[in-house]
Enzyme design. Structure first.
Site, PDB file in Angstrom:
ATOM      1  N   SER A   1       5.611  -7.099  -2.489  1.00 32.26           N
ATOM      2  CA  SER A   1       4.769  -6.238  -3.311  1.00 32.26           C
ATOM      3  C   SER A   1       4.416  -6.960  -4.600  1.00 32.26           C
ATOM      4  CB  SER A   1       5.533  -4.976  -3.669  1.00 32.26           C
ATOM      5  OG  SER A   1       6.660  -5.349  -4.443  1.00 32.26           O
ATOM      6  N   LYS A   2       3.316  -6.541  -5.184  1.00 37.62           N
ATOM      7  CA  LYS A   2       2.862  -7.293  -6.358  1.00 37.62           C
ATOM      8  C   LYS A   2       3.701  -7.008  -7.598  1.00 37.62           C
ATOM      9  CE  LYS A   2      -1.194  -4.529  -7.583  1.00 37.62           C
ATOM     10  NZ  LYS A   2      -2.592  -4.412  -7.363  1.00 37.62           N
ATOM     11  N   ARG A   3       4.527  -5.988  -7.553  1.00 32.90           N
ATOM     12  CA  ARG A   3       5.485  -5.765  -8.635  1.00 32.90           C
ATOM     13  C   ARG A   3       6.482  -6.916  -8.716  1.00 32.90           C
ATOM     14  NH1 ARG A   3       6.593  -0.276 -10.688  1.00 32.90           N
ATOM     15  NH2 ARG A   3       4.465   0.276 -11.250  1.00 32.90           N
TER      16      ARG A   3
END
Ligand code: GLU
Length: 490
Positions: A255-257
């Site tokens: 995920s881009k987090r």
């Protein structure tokens, strides 16, 4: 049999590193077997898909060298390769009509409030939430009459209600088994007349002659529906193969987090396509000799579908950086020079507007821009501590700012106005704690508090406008630098 494989990304947002990963595996499988690799754009979610995102996918695949034999921008004789264009040709509706005529699908007239009430009742009764199949009971002639009268409806699949579904994926030791009773009457055509992914993908894989669907394991749950649709539409199903999802270090789906997921980010950071592909390749499939560094062409030669690692490969940027170093140092002097110039040009375009008012000679650019690209900055204690403030006070200021900036990072509001608002809100809240306290008001004034923040972030007492500077340096580096400065004040 000529192998034909595809990737079918949905053009939402930036091109995703997962698309490159699945693309790489499919590309290699096609190369290994003298087959064809096809790109199809699945844009039937009209609220989320954009043309710009589709264009970015074409660009990123070209940047990586994952060339496709057929696709939207290269053509081919099984096109069009964009689903929204295929909707206009009536391709999916035709297949849905066939299923309805055979009695394998049915129009459903339930409204959003009906479905909502159904869901609530099922939750209250602790039953699984799924469509209760009430519209299955409508006589076909009556359903046809209501459809002809223009009543809003979806088309649902008449999923079996008994027995089990079983499929043996060649990459998995155990067959996948599911009870049909647990599988919903999947919507095939939505209320707006557009197909869902399930119908569109199955129909297109068949019409495009796809022999193997190599995709991420998140689709394994949909497999019963896909096989059923193939069978009921009279198609011979392709072989479905589900590979492991790329994972963050904590094993959650990438995920881009937690990781950069945009292919554009890697390109902008100066990663070489060779290194990124080599890295992705190793996540899924090692070299038979254990060789660490190998090219896309080499992988196309030794790739073996049965040797794909399905155990959720962890995305580790350190490994990428290591491979990047190997590839970079082997570049020809000309290509290395081009990479350096490209990196400078990219940074120049971002930074020039920020520093241009402070230049007196062209060469000043390098000095002024340094805090923006340096890996770290040096903090001088006397500069960090404005006159009249002590170490503990400034440390408190920096820690409070760091907290607010972390929140901006998490909320993805890393823009100059949003950062300024967040930092000013901290000052206002602190001053409000003792409105009569002049020393407190002075500490949290821009003169003192902002100056400490500026020194923490840039290592200098002078810089381009503070919040634009913070925005341009980026969250990760700013927060590291603020923490380093606060530690220096201990
Ligand atoms: N459009 C789907 C996606 O974006 C494709 C899944 C598949 O390969 O069948 O992941």
């Amino acid at each position: 049999m000529t192998v034909r494989v595809r990737i079918a990304p949905s053009p939402t947002g930036d091109p995703h590193v997962g698309t490159a990963y699945i693309g790489l595996l499919n590309w290699c499988f096609a190369k290994r077997h003298g087959g064809k690799f096809i790109l199809r754009i699945e844009d039937t979610d009209r609220t989320r898909c954009t043309e710009a995102s589709a264009q970015a996918i074409y660009r990123s695949l070209k940047w990586l060298g994952l060339t496709y034999d057929e696709g939207p921008d290269v053509g081919g004789d099984r096109g069009p390769y964009v689903q929204s264009e295929r909707v206009k040709l009536g391709i999916y509706q035709r297949h849905a009509d066939q299923l309805v005529a055979q009695g394998d699908a049915y129009p459903c007239f339930c409204t959003a409030p009906d479905l909502d009430a159904m869901r609530k009742a099922q939750l209250a009764a602790k039953q699984p939430v799924m469509y209760d199949r009430r519209c299955r009971g409508i006589a076909p002639s009556e359903a046809a009459r209501r459809v002809a009268a223009g009543e809003t409806h979806v088309v649902r699949m008449k999923t079996p209600t008994e027995g089990d579904f079983t499929y043996k994926d060649r990459l998995r030791a155990k067959p996948t088994t599911k009870a049909w009773a647990d599988i919903d009457d999947q919507v095939l055509i939505k209320g707006d007349g557009w197909p869902t992914y399930h119908l569109a993908a199955v129909v297109d894989d068949h019409l495009m002659g796809i022999t193997h669907v190599i995709r991420a394991e998140e689709w394994l749950n949909s497999l019963p529906k896909h096989i059923w649709l193939n069978q009921h539409l009279g198609f011979t199903p392709p072989e479905y193969v589900h590979v492991g999802l790329l994972r963050n270090a904590d094993k959650s789906k990438i995920s881009k987090r937690k990781n950069p997921t945009s292919l554009r980010w890697y390109e902008a950071q100066g990663y070489l396509p060779e290194a990124l592909l080599n890295f992705l390749a190793q996540l899924g499939h090692s070299h038979p000799d254990g060789t660490e560094q190998f090219s896309l062409a080499e992988m196309g030669g030794f790739f073996d579908l049965d040797r794909i690692n399905v155990a959720g490969p962890v995305f580790d940027l350190k490994k990428l950086d290591h491979l990047q170093g190997l590839w970079f140092r082997q570049l020809s002097p000309e290509r290395m020079r081009d990479e350096v110039v490209r990196a400078i040009d990219t940074r120049f375009a971002d930074l020039f507007p920020l520093v241009k008012e402070r230049l007196t000679r062209g060469g000043d650019f390098l000095t002024l821009a340094e805090p923006f690209y340096a890996a770290s900055v040096t903090h001088h204690l006397d500069e960090l501590l404005p006159k009249g403030a002590d170490k503990a006070q400034i440390r408190g200021v920096l820690e409070a700012f760091a907290k607010a900036l972390k929140e901006a990072q998490a909320a993805e509001t890393w823009t100059p106005p949003a950062l300024e608002e967040a930092v000013r809100a901290v000052c206002t809240a602190e001053i409000a704690k003792a409105p009569e306290d002049a020393a407190l008001a002075a500490l949290w004034s821009p003169k003192i508090a902002f100056s400490a923040l500026r020194v923490a972030v840039t290592g200098r007492t002078n810089s381009p406008p503070l919040f634009e500077t913070i925005a341009a340096i980026g969250a990760v580096r700013c927060l590291e630098r603020i923490t380093a400065a606060a530690n220096k004040l201990r």
